[in-house]
Design an enzyme around this catalytic site. Structure first.
Site, PDB file in Angstrom:
ATOM      1  N   ASP A  15       0.625  -1.259   0.147  1.00  0.00           N
ATOM      2  CA  ASP A  15       0.259   0.180   0.529  1.00  0.00           C
ATOM      3  C   ASP A  15       0.860   1.196   0.216  1.00  0.00           C
ATOM      4  O   ASP A  15       2.184   0.892   0.586  1.00  0.00           O
ATOM      5  CB  ASP A  15      -0.766  -0.130   1.529  1.00  0.00           C
ATOM      6  CG  ASP A  15      -1.811   0.850   1.091  1.00  0.00           C
ATOM      7  OD1 ASP A  15      -2.734   1.706   0.614  1.00  0.00           O
ATOM      8  OD2 ASP A  15      -1.099   1.870   1.963  1.00  0.00           O
ATOM      9  N   ASP A  17      -0.258   5.379   0.523  1.00  0.00           N
ATOM     10  CA  ASP A  17      -0.585   6.162   1.971  1.00  0.00           C
ATOM     11  C   ASP A  17      -0.632   5.913   3.166  1.00  0.00           C
ATOM     12  O   ASP A  17      -1.541   4.934   3.659  1.00  0.00           O
ATOM     13  CB  ASP A  17      -1.503   6.864   1.619  1.00  0.00           C
ATOM     14  CG  ASP A  17      -2.141   7.403   0.811  1.00  0.00           C
ATOM     15  OD1 ASP A  17      -1.568   9.221   0.787  1.00  0.00           O
ATOM     16  OD2 ASP A  17      -1.783   7.048  -0.664  1.00  0.00           O
ATOM     17  N   ASP A 175      -1.719  -0.863   5.721  1.00  0.00           N
ATOM     18  CA  ASP A 175      -2.012  -0.131   7.716  1.00  0.00           C
ATOM     19  C   ASP A 175      -2.491  -0.062   8.304  1.00  0.00           C
ATOM     20  O   ASP A 175      -3.036   0.342   8.703  1.00  0.00           O
ATOM     21  CB  ASP A 175      -1.067   1.230   7.010  1.00  0.00           C
ATOM     22  CG  ASP A 175      -2.031   1.823   6.025  1.00  0.00           C
ATOM     23  OD1 ASP A 175      -2.432   1.719   5.310  1.00  0.00           O
ATOM     24  OD2 ASP A 175      -2.797   3.085   6.691  1.00  0.00           O
TER      25      ASP A 175
END
Length: 226
Positions: A15, A17, A175
């Site tokens: 991922d 961001d 995240d």
């Protein structure tokens, strides 16, 4: 097998961001710029930071709710376009890779892994960040919702990012909940990094492993495929 080939035939999807890059400063600046242009007050970063994974509109909606401001949908769309236009010009001013990210990526490459980016950020916003931070050459592909047929939490997004390897030969590093959900739907293992933008405590999301950050990630990935 030599150390250079420990991860040969494996694909690690990341991922963007909140996982690879701390993009919060530039995103929140652009959000507050759009709020200001619409005559609304700015919002403290801690109010919206953990909503980043839900997209730009969710940031604006959270800010408006925080200030108890009711805005008609057409006005929200206008603010969203202002937000995105500003962000497209300023997305690399204060965004930086998380500590240890670059060293970890290079180590995984040295082990023979193929690396990819699997992000819900549109391609025209993603590529400039990767280019400015000199991360783009480290990845074999960048998979955004406008260049694949689906977006996280849909399994198809992760499957596109790991192709042509099978799910058992891949990992998703993220995240937040969309990363775990898409990985599980695709049959891919998932490791979460706690330094990101999750709305829910990452330990509660059901990933195979949670780490504070990039320290230990290389070893954890090697262990997953041992």
């Amino acid at each position: 097998m030599t150390i250079q080939h420990l991860l040969r035939g494996k694909t690690i999807a990341f991922d963007l961001d909140g996982t690879l890059v701390d993009t919060a400063p530039d995103l929140i600046t652009s959000m507050n710029w759009a709020m200001n242009q619409a005559g609304h007050p700015v919002t403290p970063a801690h109010i919206v930071r953990n909503r980043i994974g839900r997209g730009a509109k969710a940031l604006l909606q959270t800010a408006l709710q925080y200030h108890q401001i009711n805005v008609a949908p057409p006005q929200i769309e206008k603010m969203l376009q202002m937000f995105l236009a500003h962000y497209a010009k300023t997305s690399t001013e204060n965004s930086i890779p998380f500590a240890g990210a670059v060293a970890c990526l290079r180590a995984l490459q040295a082990h023979g892994a193929t690396l990819s980016v699997c992000t819900n950020k549109l391609e025209y916003l993603t590529l400039p960040i990767l280019q400015k931070l000199e991360l783009l050459p480290l990845f074999g592909g960048v998979f955004c919702p406008d260049n694949v047929p689906a977006k996280k939490p849909d399994a198809a997004h992760v499957l596109a990012a790991i192709a042509p390897v099978s799910p058992k030969n891949a990992l998703m590093i993220g995240d937040s909940q969309p990363d775990v959900a898409s990985a599980k739907a695709a049959g891919v293992g998932c490791i979460l990094l706690a330094h990101g933008y999750s709305e829910i405590p990452v330990a509660e999301l059901g990933a195979e492993l949670v780490l504070p950050g990039f320290d230990g990630l290389e070893a954890a990935i090697l262990h997953c495929f041992a």
